[in-house]
Design a protein around this motif. Structure first.
Motif, mmCIF file in Angstrom:
data_model
loop_
_atom_site.group_PDB
_atom_site.id
_atom_site.type_symbol
_atom_site.label_atom_id
_atom_site.label_comp_id
_atom_site.label_asym_id
_atom_site.label_seq_id
_atom_site.Cartn_x
_atom_site.Cartn_y
_atom_site.Cartn_z
ATOM 1 N N GLU A 86 18.038 40.286 27.783
ATOM 2 C CA GLU A 86 18.852 41.132 26.927
ATOM 3 C C GLU A 86 18.761 40.666 25.481
ATOM 4 O O GLU A 86 19.132 39.538 25.160
ATOM 5 N N GLY A 87 18.285 41.551 24.609
ATOM 6 C CA GLY A 87 18.147 41.218 23.196
ATOM 7 C C GLY A 87 19.133 41.934 22.301
ATOM 8 O O GLY A 87 19.024 41.868 21.073
ATOM 9 N N ASP A 88 20.109 42.606 22.901
ATOM 10 C CA ASP A 88 21.164 43.287 22.158
ATOM 11 C C ASP A 88 22.424 42.419 22.186
ATOM 12 O O ASP A 88 22.716 41.780 23.202
ATOM 13 N N HIS A 89 23.180 42.408 21.077
ATOM 14 C CA HIS A 89 24.338 41.519 21.002
ATOM 15 C C HIS A 89 25.337 41.769 22.132
ATOM 16 O O HIS A 89 25.748 40.823 22.821
ATOM 17 N N GLU A 90 25.733 43.014 22.309
ATOM 18 C CA GLU A 90 26.761 43.305 23.304
ATOM 19 C C GLU A 90 26.273 43.002 24.715
ATOM 20 O O GLU A 90 26.948 42.312 25.488
ATOM 21 N N ARG A 91 25.106 43.494 25.062
ATOM 22 C CA ARG A 91 24.577 43.256 26.399
ATOM 23 C C ARG A 91 24.225 41.780 26.595
ATOM 24 O O ARG A 91 24.454 41.210 27.669
ATOM 25 N N GLY A 92 23.682 41.159 25.550
ATOM 26 C CA GLY A 92 23.349 39.747 25.654
ATOM 27 C C GLY A 92 24.574 38.876 25.856
ATOM 28 O O GLY A 92 24.558 37.918 26.641
ATOM 29 N N THR A 93 25.648 39.206 25.168
ATOM 30 C CA THR A 93 26.892 38.449 25.324
ATOM 31 C C THR A 93 27.438 38.579 26.735
ATOM 32 O O THR A 93 27.839 37.592 27.361
ATOM 33 N N LYS A 94 27.458 39.807 27.248
ATOM 34 C CA LYS A 94 27.954 40.002 28.614
ATOM 35 C C LYS A 94 27.104 39.238 29.622
ATOM 36 O O LYS A 94 27.633 38.629 30.562
ATOM 37 N N TYR A 95 25.797 39.261 29.421
ATOM 38 C CA TYR A 95 24.897 38.551 30.337
ATOM 39 C C TYR A 95 25.132 37.046 30.278
ATOM 40 O O TYR A 95 25.251 36.372 31.306
ATOM 41 N N LEU A 96 25.211 36.516 29.057
ATOM 42 C CA LEU A 96 25.356 35.072 28.907
ATOM 43 C C LEU A 96 26.728 34.572 29.346
ATOM 44 O O LEU A 96 26.868 33.433 29.770
ATOM 45 N N LYS A 97 27.729 35.411 29.244
ATOM 46 C CA LYS A 97 29.065 34.964 29.639
ATOM 47 C C LYS A 97 29.308 35.059 31.140
ATOM 48 O O LYS A 97 30.188 34.377 31.668
ATOM 49 N N THR A 98 28.531 35.894 31.824
ATOM 50 C CA THR A 98 28.779 36.118 33.249
ATOM 51 C C THR A 98 27.656 35.645 34.153
ATOM 52 O O THR A 98 27.891 35.372 35.338
ATOM 53 N N GLY A 99 26.438 35.581 33.625
ATOM 54 C CA GLY A 99 25.293 35.289 34.481
ATOM 55 C C GLY A 99 24.748 36.521 35.164
ATOM 56 O O GLY A 99 23.828 36.427 35.981
ATOM 57 N N TYR A 100 25.295 37.693 34.845
ATOM 58 C CA TYR A 100 24.824 38.961 35.402
ATOM 59 C C TYR A 100 24.528 39.929 34.264
ATOM 60 O O TYR A 100 25.312 40.045 33.310
ATOM 61 N N ARG A 101 23.409 40.640 34.380
ATOM 62 C CA ARG A 101 23.117 41.673 33.395
ATOM 63 C C ARG A 101 24.145 42.797 33.532
ATOM 64 O O ARG A 101 24.533 43.167 34.640
ATOM 65 N N PRO A 102 24.605 43.340 32.407
ATOM 66 C CA PRO A 102 25.630 44.390 32.480
ATOM 67 C C PRO A 102 25.101 45.649 33.133
ATOM 68 O O PRO A 102 23.932 45.989 33.011
ATOM 69 N N GLU A 103 25.997 46.330 33.857
ATOM 70 C CA GLU A 103 25.660 47.582 34.505
ATOM 71 C C GLU A 103 26.895 48.474 34.495
ATOM 72 O O GLU A 103 28.025 47.987 34.374
ATOM 73 N N PRO A 104 26.720 49.784 34.620
ATOM 74 C CA PRO A 104 27.850 50.707 34.444
ATOM 75 C C PRO A 104 28.876 50.683 35.555
ATOM 76 O O PRO A 104 30.023 51.073 35.340
ATOM 77 N N THR A 105 28.509 50.232 36.747
ATOM 78 C CA THR A 105 29.424 50.344 37.888
ATOM 79 C C THR A 105 30.269 49.103 38.115
ATOM 80 O O THR A 105 31.233 49.159 38.875
ATOM 81 N N THR A 106 29.940 47.981 37.470
ATOM 82 C CA THR A 106 30.641 46.730 37.748
ATOM 83 C C THR A 106 30.873 45.948 36.458
ATOM 84 O O THR A 106 29.958 45.798 35.656
ATOM 85 N N VAL A 107 32.100 45.466 36.298
ATOM 86 C CA VAL A 107 32.402 44.541 35.208
ATOM 87 C C VAL A 107 32.460 43.140 35.809
ATOM 88 O O VAL A 107 33.350 42.830 36.594
ATOM 89 N N TYR A 108 31.494 42.321 35.472
ATOM 90 C CA TYR A 108 31.395 40.998 36.076
ATOM 91 C C TYR A 108 32.345 40.016 35.388
ATOM 92 O O TYR A 108 32.593 40.104 34.177
ATOM 93 N N PRO A 109 32.872 39.059 36.132
ATOM 94 C CA PRO A 109 33.774 38.068 35.536
ATOM 95 C C PRO A 109 33.009 37.017 34.756
ATOM 96 O O PRO A 109 31.891 36.638 35.121
ATOM 97 N N ALA A 110 33.610 36.555 33.681
ATOM 98 C CA ALA A 110 33.040 35.457 32.912
ATOM 99 C C ALA A 110 33.106 34.168 33.718
ATOM 100 O O ALA A 110 33.878 34.043 34.678
#
Length: 422
Positions: A111-135
């Protein structure tokens, strides 16, 4: 999720109703008097402090310099207390404190986008529309709660647009946010004396009981009463002192630096002593598409004293062995210097510092190409592998499956622990 600024300084019936209806606090009951290092000794539970570098710091101006090369820019490198490791010479204080830490120079993200990259780095999961992963901090709080705490168990300090969230584990595990750490947190003390406060609470109780009649299930779902109870317990708790630094020696406060980040790192140490397991301290300002080199000089003046003082304090107080410290951002910066004297987003081959909490120290993992021609680093490390490593060291089963609200089985982490750090 309740912000620390949400609890009104005038604690009246309306305010408490807002607290109850607006969300829930990530802490539990009841008292805890002794500091963690004193009470638990060598068997104390472990904590995690994440120093979040919002915007994506350049690995070349921090932990992976290539001085004298085309991609290295004007920066210089210096030796550190970790044998064989050189970092940017903008971090002389930190260089002296790295002998027990490790550096990963080959982090990779998709993920090279700030928002998606942040979500990925904080959770260990790439962001997706159906699930909000926990940090990561929410997972730790969920799996290893401290029932002795009257203050939040998952805390995020410093202003940030994407705080750590509880995700599918629940909003009660969202990080409790403190925008300006180290100050006397407002809105946490009743502005009236006890008799008047008690009358207000009695009146609130009448309203609450009236609502509950015939609506027991609905009332329970609102978390109204439990949130009120927890908020009042927190307001009267001596543990709140961990969030204040006025009684710290002036020399200590000066060493960390009088900035939100510096004060946040000092508060983080105090929270670890209190027994809080999940702490995040945010330092924004790393998005250096232009004026990269001067920008990193400015940032280093905030990061160097605070990070080095935190490590020094944790060591001297016998807390580093039970505290994992991770310094990381959502990605790194390009080897190529653009026309604005800046560096752009680079999710391939960026760096982090990690150590403490029983992780193996004095380890350098990965290499990046000093010519910038080879994008893929040597010994690449995936985000989920780093977090599986941390969870394992916390004695949390990273392979454990939980069922999301939509009935989907999800592991805490899909990674594999990094053996070099184990």
């Amino acid at each position: 999720m309740i912000d620390s600024t949400f609890l009104s300084s005038k604690i009246n019936r309306r305010d408490l109703c807002k607290v109850a209806l607006g969300g829930s606090l990530s802490f539990m009951l009841p008292g805890f008097d002794l500091k963690a290092a004193q009470k638990r000794g060598p068997e104390r539970k472990k904590s995690v402090i994440i120093l979040w570098m919002g915007g994506g710091p350049s690995q070349l101006e921090t932990w992976d310099p290539h001085p004298g090369t085309k991609i290295g820019g004007p920066g210089k490198a210096m030796k550190t207390a970790l044998p064989g490791l050189q970092i940017s010479d903008m971090y002389p204080l930190l260089a002296e404190q790295l002998e027990s830490m490790s550096v990963i120079r080959s982090m990779v993200s998709k993920e090279g986008d700030h928002e998606r990259g942040t979500k990925y780095l904080k959770t260990g999961y790439r962001p997706e529309p159906t699930t909000v992963y926990p940090a990561l901090g929410a997972i730790i709080t969920h799996e290893a709660p401290n029932s002795d705490l009257e203050i939040p168990q998952h805390i995020s300090m410093g202003n940030i647009q994407q705080p750590a969230r509880g995700g599918y584990l629940g909003g009660h595990l969202d990080a409790f946010r403190i925008n300006d750490p180290g100050k006397n947190i407002g809105n946490m003390r009743a502005s009236v004396k006890s008799p008047r406060q008690n009358r207000r609470l009695d009146n609130l109780s009448v309203v609450s009981q009236t609502f509950q009649k015939g609506r027991a299930i609905q009332a329970q779902k609102t978390l109204h009463q439990s949130t009120i109870d927890r908020a009042l317990t927190m307001m009267s708790s001596e543990q709140l002192n961990a969030l204040e630094i006025d009684k710290e020696p002036e020399s200590v406060r000066k060493a960390y630096g009088d900035s939100p980040f510096g004060r946040g790192c000092l508060v983080a140490r105090r929270l670890v002593e209190q027994g809080v397991h999940s702490i995040e301290v945010n330092l924004n300002g790393w998005d250096s598409h232009a004026n990269n080199f001067n920008g990193h000089i400015t940032q280093s003046k905030l990061l160097d004293p605070a990070f080095s003082s935190l490590l020094k304090d944790l060591k001297s107080r016998d807390l580093l062995d039970s505290t994992i410290v991770l310094c990381i951002g959502e990605f790194g910066r390009t080897p190529k210097i653009n026309g604005l004297d800046g560096r752009d987003h680079w999710p391939t081959g960026f760096s982090c510092i990690v150590g403490g909490g029983g992780l193996k120290g004095n380890v350098i993992i990965g290499e990046t190409d000093p010519t910038g021609k080879e994008k893929k680093p040597k010994d690449p490390v995936e985000i989920q592998d780093l977090y599986a490593t941390i969870l394992q060291k916390l004695n949390i089963d990273y392979t454990k499956e939980l069922i999301s609200p939509i009935g989907r089985p999800l592991k805490l982490s899909e990674g594999t622990p990094i053996q070099k750090l184990i």
